[in-house]
Design a protein around this motif. Sequence first.
Motif, mmCIF file in Angstrom:
data_model
loop_
_atom_site.group_PDB
_atom_site.id
_atom_site.type_symbol
_atom_site.label_atom_id
_atom_site.label_comp_id
_atom_site.label_asym_id
_atom_site.label_seq_id
_atom_site.Cartn_x
_atom_site.Cartn_y
_atom_site.Cartn_z
ATOM 1 N N VAL A 228 54.293 39.008 76.122
ATOM 2 C CA VAL A 228 53.949 38.111 75.022
ATOM 3 C C VAL A 228 52.763 38.692 74.260
ATOM 4 O O VAL A 228 51.638 38.727 74.764
ATOM 5 N N ASP A 229 53.032 39.175 73.045
ATOM 6 C CA ASP A 229 51.994 39.771 72.201
ATOM 7 C C ASP A 229 52.506 39.755 70.765
ATOM 8 O O ASP A 229 53.695 39.977 70.521
ATOM 9 N N ASP A 230 51.602 39.504 69.824
ATOM 10 C CA ASP A 230 52.055 39.447 68.432
ATOM 11 C C ASP A 230 52.185 40.822 67.800
ATOM 12 O O ASP A 230 52.618 40.934 66.653
ATOM 13 N N ASP A 231 51.837 41.873 68.522
ATOM 14 C CA ASP A 231 51.956 43.232 68.008
ATOM 15 C C ASP A 231 53.195 43.903 68.619
ATOM 16 O O ASP A 231 53.222 44.173 69.826
ATOM 17 N N PRO A 232 54.221 44.185 67.817
ATOM 18 C CA PRO A 232 55.437 44.818 68.354
ATOM 19 C C PRO A 232 55.171 46.160 69.011
ATOM 20 O O PRO A 232 55.851 46.527 69.985
ATOM 21 N N LEU A 233 54.182 46.908 68.505
ATOM 22 C CA LEU A 233 53.873 48.207 69.094
ATOM 23 C C LEU A 233 53.298 48.053 70.502
ATOM 24 O O LEU A 233 53.588 48.856 71.394
ATOM 25 N N VAL A 234 52.487 47.020 70.702
ATOM 26 C CA VAL A 234 51.945 46.764 72.036
ATOM 27 C C VAL A 234 53.070 46.410 72.992
ATOM 28 O O VAL A 234 53.130 46.905 74.121
ATOM 29 N N ARG A 235 53.982 45.568 72.537
ATOM 30 C CA ARG A 235 55.103 45.181 73.394
ATOM 31 C C ARG A 235 55.973 46.388 73.734
ATOM 32 O O ARG A 235 56.415 46.543 74.879
ATOM 33 N N ALA A 236 56.186 47.268 72.745
ATOM 34 C CA ALA A 236 56.996 48.464 72.998
ATOM 35 C C ALA A 236 56.314 49.374 74.003
ATOM 36 O O ALA A 236 56.961 49.924 74.910
ATOM 37 N N GLY A 237 55.001 49.537 73.865
ATOM 38 C CA GLY A 237 54.265 50.390 74.797
ATOM 39 C C GLY A 237 54.270 49.834 76.206
ATOM 40 O O GLY A 237 54.431 50.582 77.187
#
Length: 247
Positions: A30-39
Motif C-alpha cells: 500500500v503506497d501512493d507511489d507506483p514506482l515504490v510499489r514496483a520496487g
Amino acid sequence: MTRPEPPDAQASTTPTPPGWARLRIRVLLVDDDPLVRAGLTLMLDGAHGSGTPDGEEQEISVVGQAGDGAQALTAVDTHAPHVVLMDLRMPRLDGLSATRRLRARPHPPEVIVLTTFDTDDNVLAALRAGAGGFLLKDAPPTRIVEAVLRVAAGEPILAPQITRRLLARTTTEADTHIRARTALAGLTPREHDVALGVGHGHTNAEIGTRLHLSTATVKAHITRILTHLHLTNRTQLALLVHDAGLL
C-alpha cells in the motif's frame, strides 16, 4: 485466516530441496507511489526464509497493491493478505487510519509501516494503531524481507535507529519521573500537600480551604517550595508534580 508458521529471522536465497513445501506469506503493498510499489514487488515477491522448527520454509508472495488507505481496505477483503506493507502519507485515507481500521477487524492482517518519516510521534501513533513493525523505506532489502517474515509470525519489529531513539525517550521519561519524585520527597508533609494542590491547578484560596490554611499561609508555603526546588513559578511546580506521577 490461516497464519504462516514462524519463520527464521534471516532471509534466505538457498534453493528449497526437492520434496520440501514452502508456506506462502501473502503480502499486500500500500503506497501512493507506483514506482515504490514496483520496487517492493521486485524485492519481495519470491523471497523466502528457512530454518523453522518443522523444517518448512516461508515464501513471500505479493498478492496485491493499493494506492491509498481506502483501496487497502478493499484489497484486504479481495486478497486476504497475511501482511500489509503500509505507507503513512497517502490521499483519501492515510496509513495510520487504514491501519487502525484493519487491526480492528476480526482476524486482521499484520501491518508493517514502511515510510520515509520516522518522527517519534509517527512511530508511537503507528504502534498504537496496531502496527506490528515500523521500517524506513531506505532499509536494506534483506531487512525488509526479514521484517515481513518475522511480523508474519507475530513478532514485532522496528528499525534499529528507531528502537534506540524510543528506548532513549523511555529512559529519559523514567529518569524525569525519578528526579521529580526525589525532589518532592524533600518537602515537608504540609508542603507536599500544597504542591499537590498546585499540580491540580487549584488557586491559593482553594488550597487553603482544602487544607484549612489561610491564603497567605498557602502563598508562603509556595514561595518556600519554589525556593527549595529552584523553580521560578507555580507552572514549573505543577509540571514537576505531573512528572512525579502524582496526579
